[in-house]
Design a protein around this motif. Structure first.
Motif, short mmCIF file in Angstrom:
data_model
loop_
_atom_site.label_atom_id
_atom_site.label_comp_id
_atom_site.label_asym_id
_atom_site.label_seq_id
_atom_site.Cartn_x
_atom_site.Cartn_y
_atom_site.Cartn_z
N VAL A 46 0.85 -1.20 0.00
CA VAL A 46 0.00 0.00 0.00
C VAL A 46 0.88 1.25 0.00
CG1 VAL A 46 -1.62 1.36 1.39
CG2 VAL A 46 -1.97 -1.11 1.11
N PRO A 47 0.63 2.20 -0.90
CA PRO A 47 1.45 3.42 -0.95
C PRO A 47 1.37 4.23 0.34
CG PRO A 47 0.09 3.20 -2.93
CD PRO A 47 -0.40 2.18 -1.95
N GLU A 48 2.41 4.97 0.59
CA GLU A 48 2.46 5.82 1.78
C GLU A 48 1.32 6.84 1.73
OE1 GLU A 48 5.62 8.81 4.05
OE2 GLU A 48 6.25 7.63 2.30
N PHE A 50 -1.82 6.05 2.69
CA PHE A 50 -3.10 5.32 2.72
C PHE A 50 -3.10 4.35 3.90
CE2 PHE A 50 -2.75 6.55 -1.73
CZ PHE A 50 -4.05 6.93 -2.04
N ARG A 52 -3.50 0.83 5.81
CA ARG A 52 -3.07 -0.49 5.33
C ARG A 52 -4.23 -1.31 4.78
NH1 ARG A 52 1.80 -2.63 6.41
NH2 ARG A 52 0.97 -4.72 6.75
N ILE A 54 -6.70 -0.20 2.98
CA ILE A 54 -7.39 0.58 1.95
C ILE A 54 -7.92 -0.30 0.81
CG2 ILE A 54 -5.25 1.11 0.72
CD1 ILE A 54 -8.41 3.32 1.01
N GLU A 58 -11.49 -0.50 -1.02
CA GLU A 58 -11.63 -0.19 -2.45
C GLU A 58 -12.21 -1.35 -3.24
OE1 GLU A 58 -8.05 3.15 -2.83
OE2 GLU A 58 -7.62 1.05 -3.26
N TYR A 169 -10.09 2.34 -7.20
CA TYR A 169 -8.80 2.02 -6.58
C TYR A 169 -7.92 3.27 -6.60
CZ TYR A 169 -10.01 -2.95 -6.68
OH TYR A 169 -10.61 -4.16 -6.46
N GLU A 170 -8.27 4.22 -5.76
CA GLU A 170 -7.50 5.47 -5.72
C GLU A 170 -6.05 5.22 -5.26
OE1 GLU A 170 -9.49 8.46 -3.46
OE2 GLU A 170 -11.40 8.18 -4.50
N SER A 171 -5.86 4.22 -4.44
CA SER A 171 -4.51 3.93 -3.96
C SER A 171 -3.63 3.34 -5.06
CB SER A 171 -4.57 2.95 -2.78
OG SER A 171 -5.01 1.67 -3.20
N GLN A 172 -4.25 2.90 -6.14
CA GLN A 172 -3.50 2.29 -7.24
C GLN A 172 -3.50 3.16 -8.50
OE1 GLN A 172 -1.94 -0.80 -6.49
NE2 GLN A 172 -2.70 -0.07 -4.50
#
Length: 210
Positions: A46-48, A50, A52, A54, A58, A169-172
């Motif tokens: 998971v990107p910084e 967000f 864990r 997330i 999503e 999937y905003e984290s992606q």
């Protein structure tokens, strides 16, 4: 098509949407039942910035965009990139799913996919579901080649549902493969091969007519 209960095996959240999202939306619109299983929420990746968990959040939003019922979403938590170490528990999960759900059709990563997690799901799925029809979905960036033996004709509505699902999937969003241009481009290319506007292509791993 005599396949009314459809099981999607997604190694990571978003794999199922990317591999066959438009076809799943088409099937749901036709009244078929779709069950989606995500084997990892990729917490380690998971990107910084967000939380864990997330991707657990999503994937619920994304599968809802495709029309998959909340009760038909199953989320597991195998560690990303370590599936080969968990072959036996994964196989036991798959055997249990087969026994409980008795699907008519199973979507899995294709045999051409070189990602270690995708490969593990493919290899264990063909053991667990050897008496079931199985189709392998396409990941261009993971394949050296691909056997596009079966085409699913989809329409603009199905493609837009797939794009909306990926937008959840905003984290992606930094992933190049999640872009609308690529999703539409591949669907257009596969459609062109069969003189249709849009299509998704699949590897036929096993097809059983009853």
């Amino acid at each position: 098509m005599d396949k009314n209960r459809i099981l999607v095996l997604s190694p990571h959240t978003d794999d199922g949407e990317l591999g066959c999202g438009a076809t799943l939306n088409k099937f749901i619109n036709e009244g078929k039942e779709v069950i989606y299983v995500a084997f990892s929420t990729c917490e380690e990746s998971v990107p910084e910035g967000f939380p864990r968990n997330i991707l657990s959040i999503e994937v619920k939003k994304a599968t809802n965009e495709l029309g998959i019922k909340e009760e038909n979403l199953i989320i597991k938590n195998y560690p990303v990139r370590h599936f080969p170490q968990y072959r036996q528990p994964i196989l036991e999960d798959l055997v249990k799913l087969n026994r409980e759900l008795k699907p008519d059709l199973v979507f899995v990563p294709s045999s051409f996919d070189i990602h270690q997690d995708h490969k593990t799901i493919y290899e264990e799925a063909i053991r667990a579901f050897k008496k079931t029809s199985i189709l392998g979905y396409e990941f261009m960036w993971n394949n050296f080649s691909f056997s596009s033996a079966l085409f699913s004709v989809v329409n603009e509505e199905n493609i837009l549902a797939k794009i909306r699902a990926m937008d959840k999937y905003e984290s992606q969003s930094h992933r190049f493969y999640a872009r609308e241009k690529l999703i539409k481009g591949l669907a257009t290319y596969r459609g062109l091969q069969i003189s249709e506007e849009y299509a998704e292509a699949f590897e036929v791993i096993r097809w059983i007519l009853r």
